[in-house]
Design a protein around this motif. Structure first.
Motif, PDB file in Angstrom:
ATOM      1  N   ARG A 167       0.699  -1.428  -0.203  1.00 48.09           N
ATOM      2  CA  ARG A 167      -0.282  -0.162  -0.419  1.00 48.09           C
ATOM      3  C   ARG A 167       0.850   1.223  -0.162  1.00 48.09           C
ATOM      4  NH1 ARG A 167      -4.563   2.309   2.078  1.00 48.09           N
ATOM      5  NH2 ARG A 167      -5.085   4.066   1.057  1.00 48.09           N
ATOM      6  N   THR A 197       1.733   4.607   1.047  1.00 48.81           N
ATOM      7  CA  THR A 197       0.592   5.437   2.132  1.00 48.81           C
ATOM      8  C   THR A 197       1.842   6.579   2.059  1.00 48.81           C
ATOM      9  OG1 THR A 197       2.855   4.154   3.758  1.00 48.81           O
ATOM     10  CG2 THR A 197      -0.096   3.587   3.958  1.00 48.81           C
ATOM     11  N   ARG A 198       1.815   7.444   3.139  1.00 49.98           N
ATOM     12  CA  ARG A 198       2.572   8.722   3.008  1.00 49.98           C
ATOM     13  C   ARG A 198       4.620   8.429   3.100  1.00 49.98           C
ATOM     14  NH1 ARG A 198      -1.864  13.384   5.869  1.00 49.98           N
ATOM     15  NH2 ARG A 198      -2.081  11.535   6.752  1.00 49.98           N
ATOM     16  N   ARG A 206       5.294   4.831   3.042  1.00 51.31           N
ATOM     17  CA  ARG A 206       6.049   4.310   2.249  1.00 51.31           C
ATOM     18  C   ARG A 206       6.314   5.798   0.970  1.00 51.31           C
ATOM     19  NH1 ARG A 206       6.765  -0.383   0.632  1.00 51.31           N
ATOM     20  NH2 ARG A 206       5.873  -1.549   2.743  1.00 51.31           N
TER      21      ARG A 206
END
Length: 317
Positions: free
Chosen positions: A13, A15-16, A18
């Motif tokens: 996913r 995500t911010r 990541r």
């Protein structure tokens, strides 16, 4: 039920966090920084082999980005797969760095003054790419509070921190003085002092020597007299009380007000690194005892902050 049973792929996913780590993985000059640290890193001829410098540097930077203590960083490596992936610890590794290993790596950087060298390496790269110019500088300082409690092992507050008054309120801690590039807002010099040291006392040390113009707020009034005969032109803001008395209906006063607006537009660049320090990286209070340790951490954060502010330009190059 497991992730596979549900058909989820949580590890991929975007995500911010990541996205942030992926961007920083691409813009941090890892090879240059690793070669800077390797001459001082233990070789591990006996006992268990040490973790690679790259792994420990990735972990150290994650500590700075996410405001984690040594113990919290150790726990995060066990709890967060993304952190292990970023540090290169997800491929059949049988052990993870513990709190003491993370602490020793930080002490290694402190002992050899590598925080300042990391900032220098980052700025050298930014200069080479034309992102850090040297025609002008802006200087400023910000208060960093320190724990005022005496409920600790020594039963005392940090003796190197001091108290000062600002806006009618008292603060205990230190100051981070910075010199930034007037064009890009990237930090080129960092100095840490006790909170009661006046901004003007550190002003000259914040210059790199190649600028022609320096911008500062009203707290630096009188710096021109200290630097008489120097090669730079100081553009210091008018004191707020005096500016409020300007009569904008008067032609001369209106010109003075416009000059102040222009100076403020340049000087505002110095606030961008402080925003990154306190909001992006969440650094609002000193973590360690002593000016040296905290100044090293702040210097590292500003070096990483330079890369973060310039990341879009770096990613397109």
């Amino acid at each position: 039920m497991t992730q596979l049973d549900l058909g989820l792929k949580l590890s991929t996913r975007r995500t911010r966090k990541r996205e942030f780590l992926d961007e920083m993985r691409r813009v941090v000059p890892w090879l240059k920084l690793i070669s800077l640290i390797e001459p001082h890193y233990p070789k591990g001829k006996t006992g268990r082999p040490p973790f690679p410098v790259a792994t420990m540097l990735h972990i150290h930077f994650m500590q700075q980005w996410f405001g984690l203590s040594d113990a919290a960083m150790e726990e995060a490596l066990y709890d967060v797969p993304l952190y292990r992936e970023f540090a290169g610890l997800d491929g059949g590794i049988t052990r993870l760095p513990d709190e003491s290993t993370i602490l020793r790596f930080r002490h290694l950087l402190e002992a050899h003054g590598l925080a300042e060298q990391i900032l220098a390496v980052v700025n050298e790269i930014l200069c080479a790419k034309g992102l850090l110019l040297k025609a002008g500088s802006a200087v400023d300082a910000t208060l960093i509070p320190a724990p005022s409690s005496t409920k600790n092992g020594s039963g005392t507050r940090d003796p190197e921190m001091q108290s000062t008054q600002k806006g009618g309120n008292w603060y205990f801690g230190m100051k981070a003085h910075i010199g930034v590039d007037a064009e890009s807002g990237l930090v080129h010099t960092v100095i840490g002092t006790a909170a009661n040291v006046h901004d003007i006392n550190a002003a000259e040390a914040l210059l790199h020597g190649e600028e022609a113009d320096v911008y500062a707020d009203g707290g630096y009034q009188g710096i021109e007299k200290r630097c008489e005969g120097g090669s730079v032109r100081w553009h210091v803001a008018m004191r707020p009380g005096r500016r409020r008395k300007l009569d904008l209906s008067d032609r001369v006063d209106a010109i003075y007000d416009q000059i102040e607006r222009l100076k403020a537009g340049v000087r505002a660049k110095v606030e961008h690194p402080f925003r990154g320090l306190k909001r992006q990286f969440g650094y609002t209070k000193t973590r360690y005892r002593g000016l040296k340790k905290n100044t090293d951490q702040i210097t590292t954060l500003f070096a990483l902050g330079n890369l973060w502010m310039a990341r879009k330009a770096l990613l397109t190059m």
